[in-house]
Design a protein around this motif. Structure first.
Motif, PDB file in Angstrom:
ATOM      1  N   PRO A  32      56.183  40.878  57.819  1.00 54.48           N
ATOM      2  CA  PRO A  32      55.580  41.562  59.038  1.00 54.48           C
ATOM      3  C   PRO A  32      54.595  42.814  58.766  1.00 54.48           C
ATOM      4  CG  PRO A  32      57.763  42.162  58.757  1.00 54.48           C
ATOM      5  CD  PRO A  32      57.568  41.338  57.803  1.00 54.48           C
ATOM      6  N   ILE A  33      53.335  42.629  58.836  1.00 55.24           N
ATOM      7  CA  ILE A  33      52.635  43.805  58.445  1.00 55.24           C
ATOM      8  C   ILE A  33      52.422  44.565  59.767  1.00 55.24           C
ATOM      9  CG2 ILE A  33      51.431  42.843  56.481  1.00 55.24           C
ATOM     10  CD1 ILE A  33      49.018  42.839  58.138  1.00 55.24           C
ATOM     11  N   GLN A  34      52.376  45.821  59.408  1.00 55.16           N
ATOM     12  CA  GLN A  34      51.995  46.789  60.647  1.00 55.16           C
ATOM     13  C   GLN A  34      50.386  46.720  61.062  1.00 55.16           C
ATOM     14  OE1 GLN A  34      53.995  50.428  59.644  1.00 55.16           O
ATOM     15  NE2 GLN A  34      53.592  50.883  61.629  1.00 55.16           N
ATOM     16  N   LEU A  35      50.164  46.695  62.356  1.00 54.15           N
ATOM     17  CA  LEU A  35      48.744  46.801  62.771  1.00 54.15           C
ATOM     18  C   LEU A  35      48.611  48.114  63.451  1.00 54.15           C
ATOM     19  CD1 LEU A  35      48.636  43.447  64.747  1.00 54.15           C
ATOM     20  CD2 LEU A  35      47.573  43.790  62.654  1.00 54.15           C
ATOM     21  N   PRO A  36      47.395  48.562  63.276  1.00 51.79           N
ATOM     22  CA  PRO A  36      47.237  49.857  64.085  1.00 51.79           C
ATOM     23  C   PRO A  36      47.528  49.899  65.564  1.00 51.79           C
ATOM     24  CG  PRO A  36      45.110  49.275  62.854  1.00 51.79           C
ATOM     25  CD  PRO A  36      46.280  48.149  62.994  1.00 51.79           C
ATOM     26  N   ALA A  37      48.143  50.614  66.208  1.00 51.96           N
ATOM     27  CA  ALA A  37      48.458  50.509  67.728  1.00 51.96           C
ATOM     28  C   ALA A  37      47.097  50.127  68.462  1.00 51.96           C
ATOM     29  CB  ALA A  37      49.201  51.768  67.920  1.00 51.96           C
ATOM     30  N   SER A  38      46.053  50.483  68.143  1.00 45.74           N
ATOM     31  CA  SER A  38      44.891  50.645  68.775  1.00 45.74           C
ATOM     32  C   SER A  38      44.593  49.006  69.016  1.00 45.74           C
ATOM     33  CB  SER A  38      43.534  51.231  68.366  1.00 45.74           C
ATOM     34  OG  SER A  38      43.614  51.082  67.207  1.00 45.74           O
ATOM     35  N   THR A  39      45.094  48.039  68.181  1.00 44.19           N
ATOM     36  CA  THR A  39      44.847  46.791  68.558  1.00 44.19           C
ATOM     37  C   THR A  39      45.745  46.313  69.569  1.00 44.19           C
ATOM     38  OG1 THR A  39      46.650  46.054  67.148  1.00 44.19           O
ATOM     39  CG2 THR A  39      44.480  46.387  66.048  1.00 44.19           C
ATOM     40  N   GLY A  40      46.612  47.050  70.272  1.00 45.32           N
ATOM     41  CA  GLY A  40      47.417  46.444  71.410  1.00 45.32           C
ATOM     42  C   GLY A  40      48.859  46.147  70.996  1.00 45.32           C
ATOM     43  N   PHE A  41      49.014  45.800  69.701  1.00 44.92           N
ATOM     44  CA  PHE A  41      50.340  45.453  69.003  1.00 44.92           C
ATOM     45  C   PHE A  41      50.457  46.340  67.936  1.00 44.92           C
ATOM     46  CE2 PHE A  41      48.218  41.965  71.442  1.00 44.92           C
ATOM     47  CZ  PHE A  41      49.321  41.559  71.954  1.00 44.92           C
ATOM     48  N   ARG A  42      51.775  46.201  67.402  1.00 43.66           N
ATOM     49  CA  ARG A  42      52.380  46.860  66.304  1.00 43.66           C
ATOM     50  C   ARG A  42      52.314  46.243  64.947  1.00 43.66           C
ATOM     51  NH1 ARG A  42      56.941  50.658  69.214  1.00 43.66           N
ATOM     52  NH2 ARG A  42      55.778  50.769  71.251  1.00 43.66           N
ATOM     53  N   ALA A  43      52.797  44.970  64.914  1.00 51.84           N
ATOM     54  CA  ALA A  43      52.924  43.901  63.856  1.00 51.84           C
ATOM     55  C   ALA A  43      52.602  42.768  64.048  1.00 51.84           C
ATOM     56  CB  ALA A  43      54.299  44.438  63.214  1.00 51.84           C
ATOM     57  N   GLN A  44      52.480  41.960  62.711  1.00 45.22           N
ATOM     58  CA  GLN A  44      52.709  40.671  63.022  1.00 45.22           C
ATOM     59  C   GLN A  44      52.983  40.057  61.777  1.00 45.22           C
ATOM     60  OE1 GLN A  44      48.515  38.691  62.767  1.00 45.22           O
ATOM     61  NE2 GLN A  44      49.138  37.064  64.263  1.00 45.22           N
ATOM     62  N   PHE A  45      53.563  39.045  61.763  1.00 43.56           N
ATOM     63  CA  PHE A  45      54.146  38.236  60.706  1.00 43.56           C
ATOM     64  C   PHE A  45      52.762  37.415  59.807  1.00 43.56           C
ATOM     65  CE2 PHE A  45      58.323  38.553  62.406  1.00 43.56           C
ATOM     66  CZ  PHE A  45      59.140  38.893  60.972  1.00 43.56           C
ATOM     67  N   VAL A  46      52.394  37.867  58.891  1.00 40.98           N
ATOM     68  CA  VAL A  46      51.200  37.183  58.259  1.00 40.98           C
ATOM     69  C   VAL A  46      51.237  36.679  56.830  1.00 40.98           C
ATOM     70  CG1 VAL A  46      49.413  38.213  59.589  1.00 40.98           C
ATOM     71  CG2 VAL A  46      50.168  39.168  57.396  1.00 40.98           C
ATOM     72  N   ASN A  47      50.722  35.582  56.257  1.00 44.29           N
ATOM     73  CA  ASN A  47      50.693  35.552  54.998  1.00 44.29           C
ATOM     74  C   ASN A  47      50.134  36.780  54.291  1.00 44.29           C
ATOM     75  OD1 ASN A  47      50.490  32.464  56.199  1.00 44.29           O
ATOM     76  ND2 ASN A  47      51.914  32.639  54.578  1.00 44.29           N
ATOM     77  N   ALA A  48      50.872  37.789  53.910  1.00 43.54           N
ATOM     78  CA  ALA A  48      50.229  38.834  53.616  1.00 43.54           C
ATOM     79  C   ALA A  48      49.882  39.273  52.183  1.00 43.54           C
ATOM     80  CB  ALA A  48      51.051  40.140  54.239  1.00 43.54           C
ATOM     81  N   ALA A  49      50.908  38.942  51.134  1.00 39.78           N
ATOM     82  CA  ALA A  49      50.497  39.333  49.887  1.00 39.78           C
ATOM     83  C   ALA A  49      50.780  38.326  48.778  1.00 39.78           C
ATOM     84  CB  ALA A  49      51.519  40.400  49.624  1.00 39.78           C
ATOM     85  N   THR A  50      49.909  38.427  47.821  1.00 36.84           N
ATOM     86  CA  THR A  50      50.160  37.593  46.499  1.00 36.84           C
ATOM     87  C   THR A  50      50.438  38.615  45.393  1.00 36.84           C
ATOM     88  OG1 THR A  50      48.685  35.912  46.999  1.00 36.84           O
ATOM     89  CG2 THR A  50      49.082  36.256  44.732  1.00 36.84           C
ATOM     90  N   MET A  51      51.815  38.561  44.830  1.00 39.48           N
ATOM     91  CA  MET A  51      51.945  39.358  43.496  1.00 39.48           C
ATOM     92  C   MET A  51      52.756  38.751  42.407  1.00 39.48           C
ATOM     93  SD  MET A  51      55.394  41.301  44.887  1.00 39.48           S
ATOM     94  CE  MET A  51      57.059  40.690  45.278  1.00 39.48           C
ATOM     95  N   THR A  52      52.448  39.324  41.177  1.00 48.36           N
ATOM     96  CA  THR A  52      53.195  38.854  40.057  1.00 48.36           C
ATOM     97  C   THR A  52      54.249  39.554  39.728  1.00 48.36           C
ATOM     98  OG1 THR A  52      51.574  40.015  38.731  1.00 48.36           O
ATOM     99  CG2 THR A  52      51.102  37.546  39.369  1.00 48.36           C
ATOM    100  N   ASN A  53      55.124  39.045  38.937  1.00 49.97           N
ATOM    101  CA  ASN A  53      56.363  39.443  38.606  1.00 49.97           C
ATOM    102  C   ASN A  53      56.557  39.105  37.031  1.00 49.97           C
ATOM    103  OD1 ASN A  53      58.199  41.351  40.203  1.00 49.97           O
ATOM    104  ND2 ASN A  53      58.220  39.351  41.535  1.00 49.97           N
TER     105      ASN A  53
END
Lengths: 518, 212
Positions: free
Chosen positions: A215-236
């Protein structure tokens, strides 16, 4: 040569139902019934259904008990993903080879040797109800939406004066969610020496997690605060090392020891929408800071307000008042993840007695401590007795001259204002309230005694073991951390780590146990 | 071996058939059972008003009171020192900013649309008025703010900041649209107890807008 094949189907149907009725004031003390309430009880119910439908196949091949190959494949359909695009497939392969058996290598020194290569891809679905938007009532049972200024008991709840109300949910639905995948590659080596008195296990792994659902945060000026997105790719990428040994072994006495060490390098490779950093705090921001994922850095960076500093690291103060200035731009202060973790367990057995203790440690990583901020505010933190609470010049501070150069500062400030009583006071500047999360802990101490066989020969029990144990008995924290056990997180095990919001101290526990076997 | 293969094929076929026949309905359970997916304008309006009143009559009134020199911090307290000393860090009004955009203004836009869709244009009119009011106070306090690209969800995740003077002009237009939506026909539906401010008296709404 042996082979086994398994084909299966898996249906996972999870339904959580919660029905809660709460009443604060009872009319007759001790009579627990919802009818015995002064006022109206608060009711709420919560439902969550998620379903998963999968088919899988598993093939096991074994050659002469020393060469093993396992292949798996699985396809899942999940209810939490968009209905028309809810199917995902993932395979795995494991190859292991006991080379001491294959080449008859076992001798007095080398007892056992095995290496393994693993490849696995694992798919994961989304949290339920993250595809569509909702409307929510700002009611007592829906605290996230009550209209409040953050202070307790100052809020508006619906129904208000008998008028019902709903507001658009702040989490934007995402009809384009796809499953997240983790691809794991692993090399493992297991060795046993001197009739297994000494053992070594070594693992190297390289994992890549793609399209993580956050759930990444959206700027409130979009009218919303967050959205579940396919947000990140990371390595371990990392290693794990386990050493175990039996340094002493004779008829009555045995000393066993094991050591483990693990180091993981985490790196965020790609983020949603080509952004360089996204907030992963799910709205749980703290005053003057946030937890973000930033490209090229380890997961869980603390993004905080800090005192303004010159290139040499001195605090820049206001040339008129002598109080520190804050940097207009929030800065990445570092990751909440540790550099490495390690542990050690020793077990001493003498006849029927056994004593074991486990130490473990985590080194590195940062915590934002609200406890520190609060103690600074209230003056209970020893750092606030600096200069005997008499006016002082801010240590290591400079003044910026109109031409841009810096010169020493000699303006005295009032301690109360400096520590607690202004917008730029230490208590309010998140960067001043970060602490090193390192620790060493005596995780467990255990003393046990196995009752002699003859005492219990007439009972149905096989063994009876009596033990006393203590957990979390001793801790050593980093030098700047006289506040808390860094293992606490005020928000459980989710993305919001490295954040102490006045957490309760961790608990030492001492207990006894009797164990029966039949 | 032959015997086994004779069974594998039909069993596999069964799995596949099962999968295709029931999964679609079986997996169609992703609609939140705890919260509604649609609501009427009558239910949207009350929280918009309550939320606006809570912010305007609460934190914004306090900062206004201090900075217009009507109020000052009492000598024994320190709660509002930051306001009093004009030392306001950039996070002080986060909550009000966030709530006005993501609760009040989003709902105003939905109210304006739903009011007309459901044949209750008076709700649309109030939606336009309250939107103009919230943007008006936001720009009064913050200067340049997102306006023309705001409130578009993921279609624009970094809306640009419009100049204050441009926003003031646009707000007049917004109020004019609102006034034009007021429905005084015989079949007109007026808000009632759900309009906490004027109880559906559209003449009073229009009056306020004409004077502001």
């Amino acid at each position: 040569m042996k082979a086994s094949v398994l084909i299966g189907q898996n249906v996972n149907d999870r339904k959580n139902t919660a029905q809660v009725a709460t009443a604060n004031q009872l009319v007759i003390p001790g009579f627990y019934n919802l009818s015995n309430v002064n006022g109206v009880p608060t009711n709420s119910n919560a439902l969550a259904i998620r379903r998963l439908w999968g088919i899988y196949a598993d093939v096991n091949l074994a050659y002469k008990n020393y060469l093993f190959l396992e292949l798996t494949a699985r396809n899942d359909h999940s209810s939490t993903l968009p209905l028309d695009n809810n199917s995902y497939f993932y395979p795995s392969a494991n190859l292991s080879f006991v080379f001491t058996d294959a080449f008859k290598l076992s001798n007095k020194y080398l007892t056992f040797g095995k290496f393994a290569l693993n490849y696995a891809r694992v798919g994961k679905d989304a949290p339920p109800y993250s595809v569509k938007e909702i409307y929510a009532s700002p009611s007592t049972s829906n605290q996230a939406y009550t209209i409040t200024d953050g202070h307790q008991n100052v809020q508006i709840e619906f129904p208000y004066n008998g008028v019902a109300g709903f507001t658009k949910g702040n989490v934007l639905g995402n009809p384009n969610l796809t499953p997240e995948f983790t691809t794991a590659m692993e090399f493992a080596l297991d060795l046993g020496f001197l009739e297994d008195r000494i053992g070594v296990s070594f693992n190297y792994f390289n994992n890549k997690s793609e399209d993580q659902i956050i759930p990444i945060q959206l700027p409130a000026s979009t009218g919303f605060r967050a959205q579940f997105v396919n947000a990140a790719t990371m390595t371990n990428k990392g290693i794990e090392l386990l050493l175990r040994g039996v340094p002493v072994l004779n008829k009555n006495f045995k000393w066993e020891m094991s050591l483990n060490y693990s180091k993981v390098d985490n790196n965020v490779e790609k983020l949603y929408g080509g952004l360089n950093q996204v907030s992963i705090g799910n709205g749980t921001t703290f005053v003057g800071g946030d937890i973000v994922a930033a490209i090229g850095k380890p997961w869980g960076q603390l993004l905080v307000t800090q005192f303004l500093r010159d290139p040499e690291g001195h605090v820049v103060v206001d040339p008129n008042t002598g109080y520190p200035l804050t940097d207009p731009n929030d800065q990445l202060a570092g990751s909440v993840l540790p550099d490495y973790t390690a542990g050690m367990t020793n077990t001493f057995s003498y006849k029927s007695f056994s004593l074991s203790f486990t130490f473990d440690t985590k080194q590195g990583g940062l915590i934002y401590s609200r406890t520190k901020s609060t103690m600074t505010f209230s003056g209970t933190d020893p750092i606030t007795i600096y200069n005997n609470r008499e006016p002082f010049v801010v240590p290591n501070s400079v003044i910026q001259n109109p031409d841009g150069s810096y010169s020493a500062n000699n303006i005295q400030v009032d301690p109360f204002t400096y520590w607690a009583n202004s917008g730029n006071a230490v208590t309010n500047v998140a960067g001043e309230n970060l602490i090193d999360a390192s620790y060493i802990k005596l995780r467990e101490l255990n003393l046990s005694y196995v009752l002699p066989k003859k005492w219990i020969s007439k009972t149905p029990f096989g063994d009876v073991t009596v033990s006393v144990y203590g957990r979390n008995l001793w801790i050593k924290t980093a030098k700047d951390n006289h506040y808390l056990d860094p293992e606490v997180s005020s928000f459980g095990t989710g993305n919001v780590q490295g954040y102490d919001y006045g957490a309760l101290p961790s608990v030492k526990s001492i207990g006894g146990m009797v164990r029966f076997t039949f | 071996m032959k015997k086994i293969t004779r069974y594998i094929a039909p069993v596999t076929l069964c799995f596949v058939l099962l999968l295709n026949s029931c999964t679609k309905d079986y997996l169609d359970v992703n609609t939140d059972p705890n919260n509604p997916a649609e609501v009427t304008p009558e239910l949207l309006l009350p929280p918009v008003i309550a939320h606006t009143a809570f912010i305007m009559g609460g934190q914004y009134q306090i900062i206004g009171g201090f900075w217009s020199q009507y109020w000052t911090q009492g000598s024994t307290g320190n709660q509002y020192n930051a306001y009093d000393q004009y030392q306001v860090p950039n996070t002080t009004f986060d909550r009000q900013w966030t709530e006005l955009y993501s609760d009040v203004l989003t709902d105003c836009r939905i109210l304006s649309i739903k009011g007309e869709e459901t044949g209750k244009p008076n709700y649309s009119a109030i939606g336009y008025f309250l939107e103009a009011y919230a943007f008006h106070v936001l720009t009064d306090l913050h200067g340049d703010i997102p306006y023309s690209e705001a409130l578009q969800g993921v279609d624009n995740i970094s809306p640009h900041f419009d100049s204050q003077s441009k926003i003031y002009d646009e707000l007049i237009t917004l109020i004019d649209i609102g006034i034009s939506k007021i429905d005084r026909s015989d079949l007109a539906i007026y808000p009632d107890a759900d309009d906490f401010i004027f109880h559906g008296d559209m003449d009073l709404w229009e009056k306020v807008c004409q004077y502001s």
